[in-house]
Structure formats: structure tokens, C-alpha cells
Write a protein that holds these residues in place. Structure first.
Motif, PDB file in Angstrom:
ATOM      1  N   ARG A   1       0.830  -1.211   0.000  1.00 22.05           N
ATOM      2  CA  ARG A   1       0.000   0.000   0.000  1.00 22.05           C
ATOM      3  C   ARG A   1       0.864   1.260   0.000  1.00 22.05           C
ATOM      4  O   ARG A   1       0.566   2.221  -0.704  1.00 22.05           O
TER       5      ARG A   1
ATOM      6  N   GLU B   1       2.864  14.846 -13.352  1.00 21.26           N
ATOM      7  CA  GLU B   1       1.792  15.497 -14.113  1.00 21.26           C
ATOM      8  C   GLU B   1       1.771  16.994 -13.831  1.00 21.26           C
ATOM      9  O   GLU B   1       1.617  17.805 -14.752  1.00 21.26           O
TER      10      GLU B   1
ATOM     11  N   GLN C   1       2.345   1.746  -3.418  1.00 21.71           N
ATOM     12  CA  GLN C   1       1.327   2.233  -4.345  1.00 21.71           C
ATOM     13  C   GLN C   1       1.035   3.714  -4.102  1.00 21.71           C
ATOM     14  O   GLN C   1       0.882   4.486  -5.054  1.00 21.71           O
ATOM     15  N   GLN C   2       0.984   4.115  -2.836  1.00 18.54           N
ATOM     16  CA  GLN C   2       0.747   5.513  -2.501  1.00 18.54           C
ATOM     17  C   GLN C   2       1.899   6.386  -2.997  1.00 18.54           C
ATOM     18  O   GLN C   2       1.677   7.447  -3.588  1.00 18.54           O
TER      19      GLN C   2
ATOM     20  N   GLU D   1       3.940   5.726  -5.456  1.00 20.23           N
ATOM     21  CA  GLU D   1       3.880   5.746  -6.922  1.00 20.23           C
ATOM     22  C   GLU D   1       2.808   6.722  -7.405  1.00 20.23           C
ATOM     23  O   GLU D   1       3.023   7.486  -8.348  1.00 20.23           O
ATOM     24  N   ALA D   2       1.662   6.717  -6.747  1.00 24.99           N
ATOM     25  CA  ALA D   2       0.584   7.640  -7.118  1.00 24.99           C
ATOM     26  C   ALA D   2       1.033   9.089  -6.894  1.00 24.99           C
ATOM     27  O   ALA D   2       0.778   9.962  -7.736  1.00 24.99           O
ATOM     28  N   GLU D   3       1.719   9.346  -5.793  1.00 20.41           N
ATOM     29  CA  GLU D   3       2.214  10.697  -5.514  1.00 20.41           C
ATOM     30  C   GLU D   3       3.262  11.121  -6.531  1.00 20.41           C
ATOM     31  O   GLU D   3       3.281  12.262  -6.982  1.00 20.41           O
ATOM     32  N   ARG D   4       4.140  10.185  -6.924  1.00 20.11           N
ATOM     33  CA  ARG D   4       5.167  10.481  -7.921  1.00 20.11           C
ATOM     34  C   ARG D   4       4.524  10.843  -9.263  1.00 20.11           C
ATOM     35  O   ARG D   4       4.898  11.823  -9.898  1.00 20.11           O
ATOM     36  N   LYS D   5       3.530  10.069  -9.658  1.00 20.91           N
ATOM     37  CA  LYS D   5       2.839  10.341 -10.920  1.00 20.91           C
ATOM     38  C   LYS D   5       2.132  11.694 -10.877  1.00 20.91           C
ATOM     39  O   LYS D   5       2.123  12.426 -11.865  1.00 20.91           O
ATOM     40  N   MET D   6       1.549  12.025  -9.727  1.00 19.27           N
ATOM     41  CA  MET D   6       0.870  13.302  -9.594  1.00 19.27           C
ATOM     42  C   MET D   6       1.872  14.460  -9.712  1.00 19.27           C
ATOM     43  O   MET D   6       1.605  15.447 -10.397  1.00 19.27           O
TER      44      MET D   6
END
Length: 100
Positions: free
Chosen positions: A30, A44, A33-34, A36-41
Motif C-alpha cells: 500500500r 503530471e 502504491q501511494q 507511486e501515485a504521488e510520484r505520478k501526480m
């Protein structure tokens, strides 16, 4: 009777340890995944900042214009012949095989 009781306690302790390991592994997943989501944000957000930056847009246009001047056959590639022609225009005395 004492051996059986000890065996049960050992089995329970092993089960509890295995469950704890599973919970920790799930939490690590988890967390990953969190992250990775923050990195992608962040990526962007940075991309949006760059795409809307007037200085960046100007440089991109200038680079595209320079590239278009090199790409004489308009195939969106600068091949050896086009590079060689450019080098000749700049007065470089170079033979074509040296460019390749």
C-alpha cells in the motif's frame, strides 16, 4: 498433555507471526502504491507547468524551426546527408564517411 499444549501455543505463535508478516507485506505494498501515485501526480503537475510556460513554448518553437531547417526532405528525421550539408554550410571540411 503438556507437550500438546506447548505444540498448540507454538502453532498459534507461528500463525500469529505469519499473519503479522502478511499485514506488514500488505502495508508495504500500500505504501509503495501511494508513493507511486504521488510520484505520478508530481510528474503530471510538472508537465503541466512546463507545457503552459511561455518561455518553454518559445524555446520549443525555436527548436522545431531549427529542426525543420535541417530536415530538408521533411521526413521528421535528420539523416546523414542533411547533417553533412549543414556541416558544409558552416564551412567544415569534412568527408561524408566521417559524418556517417
Amino acid at each position: 498433555f503438556e507437550d500438546e499444549s506447548r505444540r498448540r501455543r507454538d502453532d498459534e505463535a507461528k500463525r500469529a507471526a505469519n499473519q503479522q508478516k502478511k499485514r506488514e507485506a500488505l502495508q508495504r505494498k500500500r505504501d509503495e502504491q501511494q508513493q507511486e501515485a504521488e510520484r505520478k501526480m508530481r510528474e503530471e503537475e510538472n508537465r503541466n507547468k512546463l507545457e503552459n510556460n511561455p518561455d518553454i513554448i518559445k524555446v520549443q518553437r525555436e527548436l522545431r524551426h531549427a529542426f525543420d531547417l535541417l530536415d530538408t526532405n521533411k521526413d521528421d528525421k535528420v539523416d546523414v546527408n542533411e547533417l553533412w550539408e549543414l556541416m558544409k554550410k558552416f564551412g567544415m571540411k569534412i568527408k561524408k564517411p566521417q559524418v556517417e
